[in-house]
Scaffold this motif. Sequence first.
Motif, PDB file in Angstrom:
ATOM      1  N   PRO A  98      53.088  21.746  46.462  1.00 33.15           N
ATOM      2  CA  PRO A  98      53.355  22.303  45.128  1.00 33.15           C
ATOM      3  C   PRO A  98      52.168  23.089  44.576  1.00 33.15           C
ATOM      4  O   PRO A  98      52.353  24.100  43.887  1.00 33.15           O
ATOM      5  CB  PRO A  98      53.649  21.060  44.270  1.00 33.15           C
ATOM      6  N   TYR A  99      50.964  22.641  44.902  1.00 34.23           N
ATOM      7  CA  TYR A  99      49.783  23.308  44.342  1.00 34.23           C
ATOM      8  C   TYR A  99      49.360  24.513  45.182  1.00 34.23           C
ATOM      9  O   TYR A  99      48.702  25.419  44.671  1.00 34.23           O
ATOM     10  CB  TYR A  99      48.660  22.287  44.168  1.00 34.23           C
ATOM     11  N   TRP A 100      49.756  24.552  46.455  1.00 36.95           N
ATOM     12  CA  TRP A 100      49.588  25.778  47.227  1.00 36.95           C
ATOM     13  C   TRP A 100      50.540  26.842  46.693  1.00 36.95           C
ATOM     14  O   TRP A 100      50.176  28.022  46.570  1.00 36.95           O
ATOM     15  CB  TRP A 100      49.863  25.531  48.711  1.00 36.95           C
ATOM     16  N   ILE A 101      51.757  26.421  46.354  1.00 35.14           N
ATOM     17  CA  ILE A 101      52.719  27.351  45.745  1.00 35.14           C
ATOM     18  C   ILE A 101      52.187  27.851  44.415  1.00 35.14           C
ATOM     19  O   ILE A 101      52.240  29.058  44.114  1.00 35.14           O
ATOM     20  CB  ILE A 101      54.091  26.659  45.564  1.00 35.14           C
ATOM     21  N   PHE A 102      51.671  26.926  43.609  1.00 33.37           N
ATOM     22  CA  PHE A 102      51.076  27.289  42.318  1.00 33.37           C
ATOM     23  C   PHE A 102      49.995  28.349  42.514  1.00 33.37           C
ATOM     24  O   PHE A 102      49.943  29.361  41.791  1.00 33.37           O
ATOM     25  CB  PHE A 102      50.490  26.030  41.664  1.00 33.37           C
ATOM     26  N   LEU A 103      49.135  28.145  43.506  1.00 37.61           N
ATOM     27  CA  LEU A 103      48.035  29.072  43.771  1.00 37.61           C
ATOM     28  C   LEU A 103      48.572  30.441  44.185  1.00 37.61           C
ATOM     29  O   LEU A 103      48.087  31.482  43.705  1.00 37.61           O
ATOM     30  CB  LEU A 103      47.145  28.492  44.873  1.00 37.61           C
ATOM     31  N   LEU A 104      49.585  30.465  45.026  1.00 33.77           N
ATOM     32  CA  LEU A 104      50.161  31.731  45.478  1.00 33.77           C
ATOM     33  C   LEU A 104      50.849  32.484  44.342  1.00 33.77           C
ATOM     34  O   LEU A 104      50.800  33.723  44.285  1.00 33.77           O
ATOM     35  CB  LEU A 104      51.167  31.473  46.612  1.00 33.77           C
ATOM     36  N   LEU A 105      51.463  31.733  43.430  1.00 34.25           N
ATOM     37  CA  LEU A 105      52.175  32.368  42.324  1.00 34.25           C
ATOM     38  C   LEU A 105      51.226  33.035  41.323  1.00 34.25           C
ATOM     39  O   LEU A 105      51.661  33.847  40.501  1.00 34.25           O
ATOM     40  CB  LEU A 105      53.043  31.337  41.588  1.00 34.25           C
ATOM     41  N   LEU A 106      49.937  32.715  41.396  1.00 34.59           N
ATOM     42  CA  LEU A 106      48.965  33.357  40.512  1.00 34.59           C
ATOM     43  C   LEU A 106      48.603  34.769  40.989  1.00 34.59           C
ATOM     44  O   LEU A 106      48.146  35.595  40.194  1.00 34.59           O
ATOM     45  CB  LEU A 106      47.682  32.516  40.444  1.00 34.59           C
ATOM     46  N   ILE A 107      48.812  35.036  42.274  1.00 38.52           N
ATOM     47  CA  ILE A 107      48.335  36.291  42.868  1.00 38.52           C
ATOM     48  C   ILE A 107      48.997  37.540  42.275  1.00 38.52           C
ATOM     49  O   ILE A 107      48.298  38.510  41.958  1.00 38.52           O
ATOM     50  CB  ILE A 107      48.505  36.252  44.403  1.00 38.52           C
ATOM     51  N   PRO A 108      50.331  37.587  42.107  1.00 33.09           N
ATOM     52  CA  PRO A 108      50.937  38.802  41.544  1.00 33.09           C
ATOM     53  C   PRO A 108      50.361  39.187  40.183  1.00 33.09           C
ATOM     54  O   PRO A 108      50.148  40.376  39.908  1.00 33.09           O
ATOM     55  CB  PRO A 108      52.423  38.429  41.429  1.00 33.09           C
ATOM     56  N   GLY A 109      50.078  38.202  39.339  1.00 28.78           N
ATOM     57  CA  GLY A 109      49.501  38.492  38.030  1.00 28.78           C
ATOM     58  C   GLY A 109      48.110  39.089  38.134  1.00 28.78           C
ATOM     59  O   GLY A 109      47.728  39.956  37.336  1.00 28.78           O
ATOM     60  N   VAL A 110      47.350  38.624  39.123  1.00 25.92           N
ATOM     61  CA  VAL A 110      46.010  39.173  39.353  1.00 25.92           C
ATOM     62  C   VAL A 110      46.104  40.631  39.796  1.00 25.92           C
ATOM     63  O   VAL A 110      45.375  41.498  39.308  1.00 25.92           O
ATOM     64  CB  VAL A 110      45.250  38.337  40.403  1.00 25.92           C
ATOM     65  N   ILE A 111      47.031  40.913  40.720  1.00 22.08           N
ATOM     66  CA  ILE A 111      47.211  42.280  41.214  1.00 22.08           C
ATOM     67  C   ILE A 111      47.650  43.204  40.079  1.00 22.08           C
ATOM     68  O   ILE A 111      47.116  44.311  39.905  1.00 22.08           O
ATOM     69  CB  ILE A 111      48.247  42.304  42.357  1.00 22.08           C
ATOM     70  N   LEU A 112      48.616  42.738  39.274  1.00 21.01           N
ATOM     71  CA  LEU A 112      49.102  43.540  38.149  1.00 21.01           C
ATOM     72  C   LEU A 112      47.984  43.801  37.141  1.00 21.01           C
ATOM     73  O   LEU A 112      47.841  44.916  36.623  1.00 21.01           O
ATOM     74  CB  LEU A 112      50.272  42.824  37.465  1.00 21.01           C
ATOM     75  N   GLY A 113      47.173  42.766  36.874  1.00 25.40           N
ATOM     76  CA  GLY A 113      46.069  42.933  35.943  1.00 25.40           C
ATOM     77  C   GLY A 113      45.056  43.953  36.431  1.00 25.40           C
ATOM     78  O   GLY A 113      44.496  44.729  35.645  1.00 25.40           O
ATOM     79  N   THR A 114      44.828  43.988  37.729  1.00 22.03           N
ATOM     80  CA  THR A 114      43.877  44.941  38.309  1.00 22.03           C
ATOM     81  C   THR A 114      44.274  46.383  38.007  1.00 22.03           C
ATOM     82  O   THR A 114      43.425  47.240  37.746  1.00 22.03           O
ATOM     83  CB  THR A 114      43.794  44.741  39.839  1.00 22.03           C
ATOM     84  N   PHE A 115      45.590  46.647  38.023  1.00 20.06           N
ATOM     85  CA  PHE A 115      46.065  48.013  37.803  1.00 20.06           C
ATOM     86  C   PHE A 115      46.363  48.331  36.340  1.00 20.06           C
ATOM     87  O   PHE A 115      46.401  49.500  35.961  1.00 20.06           O
ATOM     88  CB  PHE A 115      47.330  48.260  38.631  1.00 20.06           C
ATOM     89  N   SER A 116      46.581  47.283  35.507  1.00 21.03           N
ATOM     90  CA  SER A 116      47.004  47.538  34.126  1.00 21.03           C
ATOM     91  C   SER A 116      45.867  47.516  33.106  1.00 21.03           C
ATOM     92  O   SER A 116      46.021  48.044  32.002  1.00 21.03           O
ATOM     93  CB  SER A 116      48.064  46.514  33.707  1.00 21.03           C
ATOM     94  N   LEU A 117      44.722  46.926  33.459  1.00 19.16           N
ATOM     95  CA  LEU A 117      43.611  46.873  32.509  1.00 19.16           C
ATOM     96  C   LEU A 117      43.047  48.257  32.243  1.00 19.16           C
ATOM     97  O   LEU A 117      43.064  49.135  33.117  1.00 19.16           O
ATOM     98  CB  LEU A 117      42.508  45.954  33.050  1.00 19.16           C
ATOM     99  N   ASN A 118      42.546  48.469  31.028  1.00 13.12           N
ATOM    100  CA  ASN A 118      41.992  49.764  30.640  1.00 13.12           C
ATOM    101  C   ASN A 118      40.829  50.154  31.539  1.00 13.12           C
ATOM    102  O   ASN A 118      40.099  49.297  32.060  1.00 13.12           O
ATOM    103  CB  ASN A 118      41.538  49.734  29.184  1.00 13.12           C
ATOM    104  N   PHE A 119      40.626  51.449  31.676  1.00 14.78           N
ATOM    105  CA  PHE A 119      39.606  51.977  32.568  1.00 14.78           C
ATOM    106  C   PHE A 119      38.204  51.507  32.195  1.00 14.78           C
ATOM    107  O   PHE A 119      37.370  51.262  33.061  1.00 14.78           O
ATOM    108  CB  PHE A 119      39.652  53.514  32.551  1.00 14.78           C
ATOM    109  N   ASP A 120      37.953  51.384  30.871  1.00  9.79           N
ATOM    110  CA  ASP A 120      36.604  51.019  30.418  1.00  9.79           C
ATOM    111  C   ASP A 120      36.385  49.508  30.347  1.00  9.79           C
ATOM    112  O   ASP A 120      35.343  49.041  29.887  1.00  9.79           O
ATOM    113  CB  ASP A 120      36.303  51.648  29.052  1.00  9.79           C
ATOM    114  N   THR A 121      37.353  48.731  30.803  1.00 15.68           N
ATOM    115  CA  THR A 121      37.230  47.269  30.804  1.00 15.68           C
ATOM    116  C   THR A 121      36.542  46.801  32.082  1.00 15.68           C
ATOM    117  O   THR A 121      36.775  47.348  33.160  1.00 15.68           O
ATOM    118  CB  THR A 121      38.618  46.608  30.707  1.00 15.68           C
ATOM    119  N   ASN A 122      35.707  45.792  31.954  1.00 12.15           N
ATOM    120  CA  ASN A 122      35.115  45.160  33.133  1.00 12.15           C
ATOM    121  C   ASN A 122      36.214  44.320  33.786  1.00 12.15           C
ATOM    122  O   ASN A 122      36.455  43.176  33.400  1.00 12.15           O
ATOM    123  CB  ASN A 122      33.925  44.287  32.730  1.00 12.15           C
TER     124      ASN A 122
END
Length: 442
Positions: A98-122
């Motif tokens: 269950p916690y490996w699944i939990f860990l994997l389910l976090l990945i799409p949000g990380v990928i989306l955040g990488t592309f959606s954050l403003n250019f001037d954001t760290n």
Amino acid sequence: MPYSKLVVVHILIGVVVFFIPVFSKLYAAIIALFGFYMVIKNRNANNESLYFAGYIVGAEVFLRMTEGNFGEQYAKYVVMGSLILGMFYRGFSKSAYPYWIFLLLLIPGVILGTFSLNFDTNIRKAITFNIIGPVCLAISAIYCYRRRITLSGLMNIVHAMAFPIVTTVTYLFLYTPSIKDVVTDTQSNFETSGGFGPNQVSTILGLGIFLFFAKVVVMSPGRKARFVDILLLVLVTFRGIVTFSRGGVIAGGIMIFLLLVVLMLFANSRAKSKIISFVVTSIVLLIGIWTYSSVQTGGLIDKRYANQDARGRVKESKLTGREKLIEAELKMFLDNPITGIGVGKNKEYREEMTGIEAASHNEISRMLAEHGLLGVICLLILLITPVVLYLDNRQHIFLLSFVVFWLLTINHAAMRLAAPAFVYALSLLKVSIVEKPAVHRE
């Protein structure tokens, strides 16, 4: 080393750091170096990873308020490193999926955040700030999932977390010896919190209240140690109350209540009478602590817990404005229910929506906003799994208290600290009482 001497050592650490602040960095380094050394030396044969991780969890707030951390997320990285090393030597349960699944389910949000954050954001910092807590929880949970441990072993983890809280309280008394001089209103007070965030100080002190109470009721190592623990319980409770941050103190109280319910259900008649006796004593102590706190704060602490301002007027907000942050994050979820807005994006999105520039204080609404439907699944995994395990883990007397600490803490302090992640994971341990259970051990 005798228990009382260990307490004295941790008092001295607080004193030394107060007068020689640079020692805090040395203390942080020593914790990590000694901890990793013990895990490697013993190949984690006796769950050294858990004791080491528990100690750094208890020390995190102290290190942060004294600038001893090597980076803001130092404690979380040390916890994860310790437990990963422990798994390297002693493995982990194959049924922890269950916690490996939990860990994997976090990945799409990380990928989306990488592309959606403003250019001037760290981008690295924004994503790390929001994802490191859940990742720490997942790794801690994978390590602890149905890992067998005795009640005395679990109490050793309690001891490990409690010792550095002694250091924290020592530092707080030195930082603000006179509460009367610094309390002027009913807001959370940085002066009584060592100059650090009252919310986080209250969180670790609330956990400390529970830890010392549990030590006294379940397994203090001797009569002298029990007296010391009662004294520390009183001091930690007082300092927790006068932070004027209610979340941690209330969480500690609810944890104690749940522990007492569990003990009363499973204890024999003799043990029940001892528990009732100590509860009565605790109520008397609490009345005394509250009365003293009220005198020291000129009655302002009474108004704080009654949700009033210094003039006695009831405040419009019961959550010090956090409900606005929650409402904004729920709207983000409703607008983006499938994918969410991406990890780290909530702060930018909120500022665009409301003009409010603030990080999330609620991990549940943040998970929904940033991960969408996958966040819902993640939360269900976290809520359901410990409950299912409890059906076959009735000897884990702290399980319900640990889960509730996590749940209450993430509702007012998100996962700023490693404590909610690690304490949640402790609820997954498979606990056995290998000796006749007793309320006190002489």
